[in-house]
Design an enzyme around this catalytic site. Structure first.
Site, PDB file in Angstrom:
ATOM      1  N   ASN A  76       0.861  -1.182   0.000  1.00 29.84           N
ATOM      2  CA  ASN A  76       0.000   0.000   0.000  1.00 29.84           C
ATOM      3  C   ASN A  76       0.901   1.237   0.000  1.00 29.84           C
ATOM      4  O   ASN A  76       2.102   1.140   0.296  1.00 29.84           O
ATOM      5  CB  ASN A  76      -0.981  -0.016   1.181  1.00 29.84           C
ATOM      6  CG  ASN A  76      -0.298   0.150   2.523  1.00 29.84           C
ATOM      7  OD1 ASN A  76       0.441   1.107   2.763  1.00 29.84           O
ATOM      8  ND2 ASN A  76      -0.539  -0.788   3.437  1.00 29.84           N
TER       9      ASN A  76
ATOM     10  N   ASN B 207      -8.091  -7.713   9.668  1.00 29.75           N
ATOM     11  CA  ASN B 207      -8.111  -8.304   8.334  1.00 29.75           C
ATOM     12  C   ASN B 207      -8.250  -9.819   8.340  1.00 29.75           C
ATOM     13  O   ASN B 207      -8.242 -10.445   7.273  1.00 29.75           O
ATOM     14  CB  ASN B 207      -6.834  -7.917   7.573  1.00 29.75           C
ATOM     15  CG  ASN B 207      -6.582  -6.428   7.572  1.00 29.75           C
ATOM     16  OD1 ASN B 207      -5.449  -5.994   7.693  1.00 29.75           O
ATOM     17  ND2 ASN B 207      -7.630  -5.619   7.464  1.00 29.75           N
TER      18      ASN B 207
ATOM     19  N   ARG C  42       0.506 -11.562   2.393  1.00 34.43           N
ATOM     20  CA  ARG C  42      -0.261 -11.754   3.624  1.00 34.43           C
ATOM     21  C   ARG C  42      -0.980 -13.103   3.683  1.00 34.43           C
ATOM     22  O   ARG C  42      -1.596 -13.427   4.704  1.00 34.43           O
ATOM     23  CB  ARG C  42      -1.274 -10.617   3.804  1.00 34.43           C
ATOM     24  CG  ARG C  42      -0.622  -9.267   4.060  1.00 34.43           C
ATOM     25  CD  ARG C  42      -1.578  -8.287   4.703  1.00 34.43           C
ATOM     26  NE  ARG C  42      -1.960  -8.688   6.045  1.00 34.43           N
ATOM     27  CZ  ARG C  42      -2.793  -8.010   6.825  1.00 34.43           C
ATOM     28  NH1 ARG C  42      -3.327  -6.877   6.381  1.00 34.43           N
ATOM     29  NH2 ARG C  42      -3.107  -8.435   8.033  1.00 34.43           N
TER      30      ARG C  42
ATOM     31  N   ARG D  63      -8.636  -4.200  -2.433  1.00 32.42           N
ATOM     32  CA  ARG D  63      -8.200  -5.502  -1.917  1.00 32.42           C
ATOM     33  C   ARG D  63      -9.291  -6.566  -2.011  1.00 32.42           C
ATOM     34  O   ARG D  63      -9.010  -7.728  -2.240  1.00 32.42           O
ATOM     35  CB  ARG D  63      -7.783  -5.367  -0.458  1.00 32.42           C
ATOM     36  CG  ARG D  63      -6.649  -4.389  -0.186  1.00 32.42           C
ATOM     37  CD  ARG D  63      -5.295  -4.950  -0.574  1.00 32.42           C
ATOM     38  NE  ARG D  63      -4.224  -4.136  -0.023  1.00 32.42           N
ATOM     39  CZ  ARG D  63      -3.710  -4.294   1.192  1.00 32.42           C
ATOM     40  NH1 ARG D  63      -4.158  -5.240   1.991  1.00 32.42           N
ATOM     41  NH2 ARG D  63      -2.730  -3.520   1.607  1.00 32.42           N
TER      42      ARG D  63
ATOM     43  N   HIS E  21      -8.580   0.053   2.352  1.00 23.14           N
ATOM     44  CA  HIS E  21      -9.600  -0.713   3.066  1.00 23.14           C
ATOM     45  C   HIS E  21     -10.703   0.237   3.519  1.00 23.14           C
ATOM     46  O   HIS E  21     -10.444   1.409   3.835  1.00 23.14           O
ATOM     47  CB  HIS E  21      -9.025  -1.393   4.319  1.00 23.14           C
ATOM     48  CG  HIS E  21      -8.345  -2.694   4.066  1.00 23.14           C
ATOM     49  ND1 HIS E  21      -7.331  -3.171   4.875  1.00 23.14           N
ATOM     50  CD2 HIS E  21      -8.529  -3.636   3.112  1.00 23.14           C
ATOM     51  CE1 HIS E  21      -6.925  -4.347   4.432  1.00 23.14           C
ATOM     52  NE2 HIS E  21      -7.645  -4.651   3.361  1.00 23.14           N
TER      53      HIS E  21
ATOM     54  N   ASP F 143     -12.202   0.390   6.331  1.00 20.18           N
ATOM     55  CA  ASP F 143     -12.060   0.904   7.693  1.00 20.18           C
ATOM     56  C   ASP F 143     -10.987   1.977   7.829  1.00 20.18           C
ATOM     57  O   ASP F 143     -10.753   2.494   8.924  1.00 20.18           O
ATOM     58  CB  ASP F 143     -11.842  -0.228   8.696  1.00 20.18           C
ATOM     59  CG  ASP F 143     -10.483  -0.914   8.582  1.00 20.18           C
ATOM     60  OD1 ASP F 143      -9.697  -0.577   7.666  1.00 20.18           O
ATOM     61  OD2 ASP F 143     -10.202  -1.812   9.414  1.00 20.18           O
TER      62      ASP F 143
ATOM     63  N   ALA G  37       2.752   1.265   8.210  1.00 21.19           N
ATOM     64  CA  ALA G  37       2.287   0.116   7.434  1.00 21.19           C
ATOM     65  C   ALA G  37       0.875   0.325   6.900  1.00 21.19           C
ATOM     66  O   ALA G  37       0.332  -0.546   6.225  1.00 21.19           O
ATOM     67  CB  ALA G  37       2.323  -1.152   8.285  1.00 21.19           C
TER      68      ALA G  37
ATOM     69  N   CYS H  62      -7.499  -1.130  12.748  1.00 23.49           N
ATOM     70  CA  CYS H  62      -6.790  -2.226  12.076  1.00 23.49           C
ATOM     71  C   CYS H  62      -6.211  -3.234  13.066  1.00 23.49           C
ATOM     72  O   CYS H  62      -6.001  -4.400  12.719  1.00 23.49           O
ATOM     73  CB  CYS H  62      -5.662  -1.677  11.212  1.00 23.49           C
ATOM     74  SG  CYS H  62      -6.187  -0.863   9.692  1.00 23.49           S
TER      75      CYS H  62
END
Length: 293
Positions: free
Chosen positions: A37, A86, A105, A154, A183, A185, A273, A279
């Site tokens: 990202n 996530n 991930r 994503r 994302h 959120d 990050a 998150c």
């Protein structure tokens, strides 16, 4: 997998009713080791694990005052596992697991699956070819009558039908268009008492209209770009308490004015990050008997 509690220091008095439950993961192995990202681009190996641990601990301490916390152990090779939001989306003992868009991930997936199975959740998986990134891209309205689901960065829009079926809930798709807010959120936060906090620039026109048709104007809290890039919308809201990264005085005062108690936390190491308070947690149902306090 550990569910060991952590000793509290200097409890913070907060405004809350009966406790919620959340899943967290220690940042013991946290680092920025790849770029998936825009926030990561200039931050490869630029984090301080010591500061990250201290910041995470303060969030843990504040959250444990108002919620039950479960822990999953971090795993080597999964430095983003600290961002438990996530892992999936859970409600009423049912969890729809994530299938991450980026291979970096995907190693996290079996560990989260094992944890949920161990604690007795009914596990649903979307097809591998249909990326879905959990609570990062799917947020229930405060009343639980609607599920807001993001797509475009994503999560695939096709995954939303699996969410709708899992809980038989109205699911509204919101198209994310700004890579900084990859994302849902990171740019949208349903709050208690029918409020919403959001950054309109992150959405296309159709999505903005859907948000504004649902939330009346006096219930909408629109954040500035400066606060959006501090991840103001990446907040944890429990009743009238909002745990949030350091944001502007203006936004804090706006939240105070409509009845929220703002708990500001320095989460700067996690911004490197592309994450902040929300998150770092995944909401769990207290209705699961294995999570009884």
């Amino acid at each position: 997998m550990s569910t060991q509690t952590i000793e509290l220091s200097q409890p913070i008095p907060l405004v809350v009713s009966p406790k919620s439950a959340y899943l967290m993961c220690s940042p013991r192995l946290y680092d920025v080791t790849y770029v998936i990202n825009p926030w990561m681009t200039d931050n490869l190996h630029a984090t301080s694990r010591q500061r990250a641990l201290a910041q995470w601990q303060r969030l843990y301490n504040a959250l444990e005052e108002i919620a039950e916390i479960q822990l999953i152990d971090p795993q080597p090779g999964s430095p983003d596992m600290v961002f438990t939001a996530n892992a999936g989306l859970e409600r009423d003992g049912i969890v729809v697991l994530s299938h991450f868009f980026h291979p970096e991930r995907q190693a996290e997936e079996p560990y989260f699956k094992q944890w949920f199975q161990l604690f007795g959740y009914a596990v649903i998986e979307v097809p591998r070819e249909t990326p879905f990134e959990g609570e990062g891209d799917a947020l229930f309205s405060a009343a639980g009558s609607r599920l807001w689901a993001g797509y475009g960065m994503r999560t695939a829009k096709e995954s939303h039908r699996y969410l709708e079926r899992a809980w038989n809930v109205e699911t509204v798709s919101l198209h994310l268009v700004d890579p900084r807010f990859y994302h849902l959120d990171t740019c949208f936060a349903p709050l208690s008492n029918g409020y919403v906090m959001y950054y309109p620039v992150a959405f296309d026109a159709v999505s903005i209209a859907q948000i504004e048709n649902f939330y009346p104007s006096h219930k909408r809290i629109i954040v500035s770009e400066a606060d959006a890039t501090r991840f103001a919308c990446n907040a944890i809201n429990i009743d009238r308490t909002v745990l949030i990264n350091n944001v502007s005085r203006e936004l804090s005062e706006r939240l105070n004015a409509v009845g929220f108690k703002v708990v500001s936390l320095d989460l700067s190491e996690f911004l490197k990050a592309g994450g902040a308070a929300k998150c770092l947690v995944m909401k769990l149902s207290k209705s699961n008997p294995n999570l009884a306090g």
